[in-house]
Design an enzyme around this catalytic site. Structure first.
Site, PDB file in Angstrom:
ATOM      1  N   PHE A  33     -77.298  51.621-102.608  1.00  0.00           N
ATOM      2  CA  PHE A  33     -78.491  51.372-103.560  1.00  0.00           C
ATOM      3  C   PHE A  33     -79.436  52.259-103.784  1.00  0.00           C
ATOM      4  O   PHE A  33     -80.690  51.995-104.058  1.00  0.00           O
ATOM      5  CB  PHE A  33     -79.184  50.107-102.968  1.00  0.00           C
ATOM      6  CG  PHE A  33     -77.954  48.756-103.402  1.00  0.00           C
ATOM      7  CD1 PHE A  33     -77.794  48.189-104.299  1.00  0.00           C
ATOM      8  CD2 PHE A  33     -77.156  48.299-102.084  1.00  0.00           C
ATOM      9  CE1 PHE A  33     -76.923  47.102-104.469  1.00  0.00           C
ATOM     10  CE2 PHE A  33     -76.120  47.582-102.146  1.00  0.00           C
ATOM     11  CZ  PHE A  33     -75.930  46.672-103.351  1.00  0.00           C
ATOM     12  N   GLU A  38     -94.009  29.397-103.008  1.00  0.00           N
ATOM     13  CA  GLU A  38     -92.580  29.507-102.351  1.00  0.00           C
ATOM     14  C   GLU A  38     -92.414  28.824-101.152  1.00  0.00           C
ATOM     15  O   GLU A  38     -93.485  28.614-100.344  1.00  0.00           O
ATOM     16  CB  GLU A  38     -92.545  31.012-102.352  1.00  0.00           C
ATOM     17  CG  GLU A  38     -92.848  31.975-103.601  1.00  0.00           C
ATOM     18  CD  GLU A  38     -92.461  33.126-103.407  1.00  0.00           C
ATOM     19  OE1 GLU A  38     -92.117  33.759-102.117  1.00  0.00           O
ATOM     20  OE2 GLU A  38     -92.116  34.054-104.244  1.00  0.00           O
ATOM     21  N   ASN A  70     -97.998  32.845-104.952  1.00  0.00           N
ATOM     22  CA  ASN A  70     -98.053  34.104-105.826  1.00  0.00           C
ATOM     23  C   ASN A  70     -99.132  33.674-107.042  1.00  0.00           C
ATOM     24  O   ASN A  70     -98.810  32.932-107.815  1.00  0.00           O
ATOM     25  CB  ASN A  70     -96.786  34.480-106.259  1.00  0.00           C
ATOM     26  CG  ASN A  70     -95.982  34.955-105.163  1.00  0.00           C
ATOM     27  OD1 ASN A  70     -96.560  36.046-104.463  1.00  0.00           O
ATOM     28  ND2 ASN A  70     -94.575  34.717-105.033  1.00  0.00           N
ATOM     29  N   GLU A 107     -95.664  30.923 -99.162  1.00  0.00           N
ATOM     30  CA  GLU A 107     -96.882  31.665 -99.603  1.00  0.00           C
ATOM     31  C   GLU A 107     -96.943  31.252-101.252  1.00  0.00           C
ATOM     32  O   GLU A 107     -96.201  30.743-101.774  1.00  0.00           O
ATOM     33  CB  GLU A 107     -96.822  33.240 -99.807  1.00  0.00           C
ATOM     34  CG  GLU A 107     -95.544  33.643-100.667  1.00  0.00           C
ATOM     35  CD  GLU A 107     -95.418  35.294-100.577  1.00  0.00           C
ATOM     36  OE1 GLU A 107     -96.321  35.774 -99.944  1.00  0.00           O
ATOM     37  OE2 GLU A 107     -94.381  35.798-100.823  1.00  0.00           O
ATOM     38  N   GLU A 155     -94.441  32.792 -86.510  1.00  0.00           N
ATOM     39  CA  GLU A 155     -93.902  31.344 -86.753  1.00  0.00           C
ATOM     40  C   GLU A 155     -92.593  30.960 -86.620  1.00  0.00           C
ATOM     41  O   GLU A 155     -91.740  32.015 -86.295  1.00  0.00           O
ATOM     42  CB  GLU A 155     -94.266  31.018 -88.368  1.00  0.00           C
ATOM     43  CG  GLU A 155     -93.414  32.092 -89.274  1.00  0.00           C
ATOM     44  CD  GLU A 155     -93.686  31.530 -90.777  1.00  0.00           C
ATOM     45  OE1 GLU A 155     -94.828  31.018 -91.167  1.00  0.00           O
ATOM     46  OE2 GLU A 155     -92.957  31.974 -91.589  1.00  0.00           O
ATOM     47  N   LYS A 197    -101.701  35.441 -95.989  1.00  0.00           N
ATOM     48  CA  LYS A 197    -100.657  34.808 -95.354  1.00  0.00           C
ATOM     49  C   LYS A 197    -101.159  33.571 -94.479  1.00  0.00           C
ATOM     50  O   LYS A 197    -100.928  32.379 -94.256  1.00  0.00           O
ATOM     51  CB  LYS A 197     -99.709  35.534 -94.938  1.00  0.00           C
ATOM     52  CG  LYS A 197     -98.803  35.996 -95.982  1.00  0.00           C
ATOM     53  CD  LYS A 197     -97.611  36.503 -95.592  1.00  0.00           C
ATOM     54  CE  LYS A 197     -96.561  37.116 -96.803  1.00  0.00           C
ATOM     55  NZ  LYS A 197     -97.097  38.102 -97.570  1.00  0.00           N
TER      56      LYS A 197
END
Length: 666
Positions: A348, A275, A290, A288, A200, A116
């Site tokens: 969940f 993204e 992918n 980032e 950031e 990253k």
């Protein structure tokens, strides 16, 4: 073109790749672990190779096993899908050394984009908009505080090698920056064996929007529109759609061109995704890249008409792209809902077990189901609990949402818990319908978790009418029994009481005139007429028809003398009784559930990894009692209050069912 490819993956993505390969006339090889020997992808492939035990670290993640499988079968190329080895540079290099093509980018691009920190530096150098931040290595928590102050709170502290929401913390002040740095560093070290973090600016009210890329490595790079992926739970995507309801043409073009610039900067070859985080003013910042096929790629395929898997295979085979940027047109709207084996009403928690009944909606031009399971198959505790990706297409966003609601009603799953009620709630949420999305959507709309009250309100007259018609159909069949005594006739009554979730609704039924191929009744409820038409057959799990001209699809399960009906994510228990039986039923006592407060129960099906207590031991509230593993995650169970352990009901290594007793307290 390749003659045979191996898919180094499992589940729905393996099945997805096999379907395209089959259409192209390419033979396929599946790999499988012990847990997947009867899996759908194994059945679909032309050949299958066993590669090890259930744990992915001993099977799907072993590069040598995959290469051996290629050599045994003569596979000329490998499609990695997503997850597992899909973004491992060492895998691509090992394949290349063995003379096997990798259907994806080369190791250089994966390394450049996999870090990253380095990827943000490359993006900035390529002219891609990046979030203000500090990309150097941070020595300690005090330096993290100093940098955070310079950037300006709030800030996001992220693991450089992170993914899936791990190693991420938001800090609003100095103390949170210190704690966030320590937590992110520890989590990164344990999850990725890399404790580097960076800081950031935290974008408030952010949207997660990504650009689909395609490059052939021979001079053609283009973007295939965007996907809105803002509906996330704990940084995991739940709903994706294309295009975004937020972007305008100018922003789409700017984001696409910057994504292409980044791809060209790393000599990218294959399909990939850049993204971005987008704020409320449509300012966008690189997040980032992918370097693989995304889970949500079907929505892009539905609005562009391109098969991304086919294009990846052709590029890997050395073919040039024949499409240009001007050929890319976005048609209509597509939405993807991830159907998971998890219980939304229990926070969940994952659900494992056998799919006793499984009937997805039928594929058609408006509905697509990408799945890797089948009726009678098993949802394993060893892998991701995804059942399927349910996608719908419409000429407009409202049409796509409407079709998604219908498709969710038609999705019949029994044997495991699933998140369809939650997905139905999302589709009915007015803020979602309006397109007012951020990555905080679920946290803001469901701050206390998901509950039955979050489901869309249902007109009880619809379920009451359908239940009355179902019961009448069963009675009509019963009176046709053969072998009756001569002269003995039975007439089905027209007056009933439908008891819906305990509330009585007197009804009167009379046949409606219409087609002999359909059953039609007018149901009178509290002085109002409700006309029901259907071609439903007794025993069918789905009641499809109309109520007052509106199409409905209601799932029907016979439970004792009553029915369980599912519609719009909700379920209701129904009994249809004679008026006299209804009066007596109202007098029946309700059986209270047993008191289980003195037991530690397993909240999910899984493996009891360890027990931290013994019989007779005194415990304090918050103390660790046991660890249960499910779906590759360890869940720590703690004491809710002070007490003493009276009895141990399960030993470490035991397979647990949901609500199974583990520990009993005095």
């Amino acid at each position: 073109m390749f003659e045979k490819i191996l898919i180094a993956n499992r589940g729905e993505i393996a099945c997805r790749v096999i379907r395209t390969a089959r259409r192209l006339g390419i033979k396929t090889v599946a790999v499988y672990s012990d847990a997947d020997k009867n899996a759908l992808h194994v059945e679909m492939a032309d050949e299958a190779v066993h590669i090890g035990p259930p744990a992915s670290a001993q099977s799907y993640l072993l590069i040598d096993k995959i290469i051996d499988a290629c050599k045994k079968t003569g596979a000329q190329a490998v499609h990695p899908g997503y997850g597992f080895l899909s973004e491992k540079p060492a895998f691509q290099e090992a394949l290349a050394a063995a003379g096997i093509a990798f259907i994806g980018p080369d190791a250089h691009a994966m390394r450049a984009m996999g870090d990253k920190i380095e990827s943000k530096k490359l993006a900035k150098a390529a002219g891609v908009s990046t979030v203000p931040g500090y990309l150097g290595v941070i020595a300690d928590d005090e330096e993290a505080v100093k940098i955070a102050r310079e950037i300006g709170y709030p800030v996001m502290i992220k693991a450089s090698a992170g993914g899936g929401g791990k190693g991420m913390r938001v800090a609003w002040n100095d103390e949170e920056a210190r704690e966030g740095f320590r937590s992110a560093t520890n989590e990164a070290r344990s999850s990725f064996a890399d404790d580097r973090v960076f800081v950031e600016k935290y974008i408030q009210q952010p949207r997660h929007i990504e650009i689909q890329l395609l490059s052939d490595g021979q001079g053609t790079s283009l973007y295939l529109g965007e996907r809105e992926c803002s509906i996330q739970r704990r940084h995991q995507k739940v709903i994706e759609e294309a295009p975004s309801p937020f972007l305008d043409a100018a922003t789409r073009k700017a984001m696409g061109e910057q994504a292409v610039a980044l791809a060209d900067a790393v000599q990218y070859k294959s399909a990939g995704t850049v993204e971005f985080i987008v704020d409320g003013d449509r300012n966008f910042y690189f997040l980032e890249m992918n370097t693989r096929l995304q889970v949500e790629h079907p929505v892009t395929e539905l609005i562009t008409g391109f098969d991304l898997v086919e294009l990846m295979i052709r590029v890997a085979a050395g073919e040039k792209l024949t499409i240009k940027q001007d050929d890319v047109r976005l048609h209509g709207w597509a939405i993807e809902a991830r159907v998971y084996a998890e219980d939304p009403f229990r926070n969940f928690l994952p659900s494992t077990g056998r799919l006793s009944h499984y009937r997805p909606p039928s594929d058609d031009p408006h509905v697509r189901v990408d799945t890797g399971v089948f009726e009678g198959g098993e949802i394993s505790m060893f892998y991701d609990p995804m059942i399927a990706k349910l996608c719908t297409w419409g000429s407009t966003r409202d049409a796509a949402i409407g079709r998604m609601r219908e498709a969710l009603d038609q999705y019949y799953i029994r044997g495991v818990s699933h998140n369809i009620p939650f997905l139905a709630s999302l589709m009915a949420n007015q803020r979602f319908v309006d397109g007012r999305l951020t990555t905080n959507f679920i946290a803001e709309e469901y701050p206390n978790g998901f509950h039955a009250s979050d489901l869309p309100p249902e007109d009880p007259a619809v379920l009451v009418s359908v239940a009355a018609v179902i019961h009448r159909s069963l009675n009509d069949r019963d009176i046709q029994i053969s072998g009756k005594m001569a002269g003995n006739t039975v007439k089905v009554r027209d007056d009933w009481v439908v008891v819906l979730d305990g509330a009585p609704h007197p009804v009167h039924l009379h046949p409606a005139d219409g087609s002999p191929q359909r059953v039609g009744y007018t149901v009178d409820i509290a002085g109002k007429h409700h006309t029901v038409w259907s071609d439903w057959q007794i025993g069918e799990p789905l009641f499809r028809g109309t109520v007052n001209g509106e199409h409905v699809c209601i799932q029907v399960d016979r439970v004792g003398v009553g029915y369980r009906l599912h519609h719009s994510g909700a379920q209701a228990m129904v009994k249809v009784l004679t008026p006299n039986a209804a009066r007596l039923d109202a007098l029946m006592p309700v059986k209270a559930p047993p008191d289980m407060s003195k037991f530690l129960l397993s909240p999910m099906p899984g493996l009891l990894v360890s027990l931290a207590v013994t019989e007779g031991q005194e415990i304090k509230a918050g103390e660790v009692l046991a660890v249960v593993e499910a779906m590759k995650m360890e869940n720590i169970l703690r004491a809710a209050q002070d007490g003493t352990v009276a009895k141990i009901h399960a030993a470490p290594g035991s397979s647990l069912a949901v609500d199974q007793k583990i520990v009993e307290f005095a």
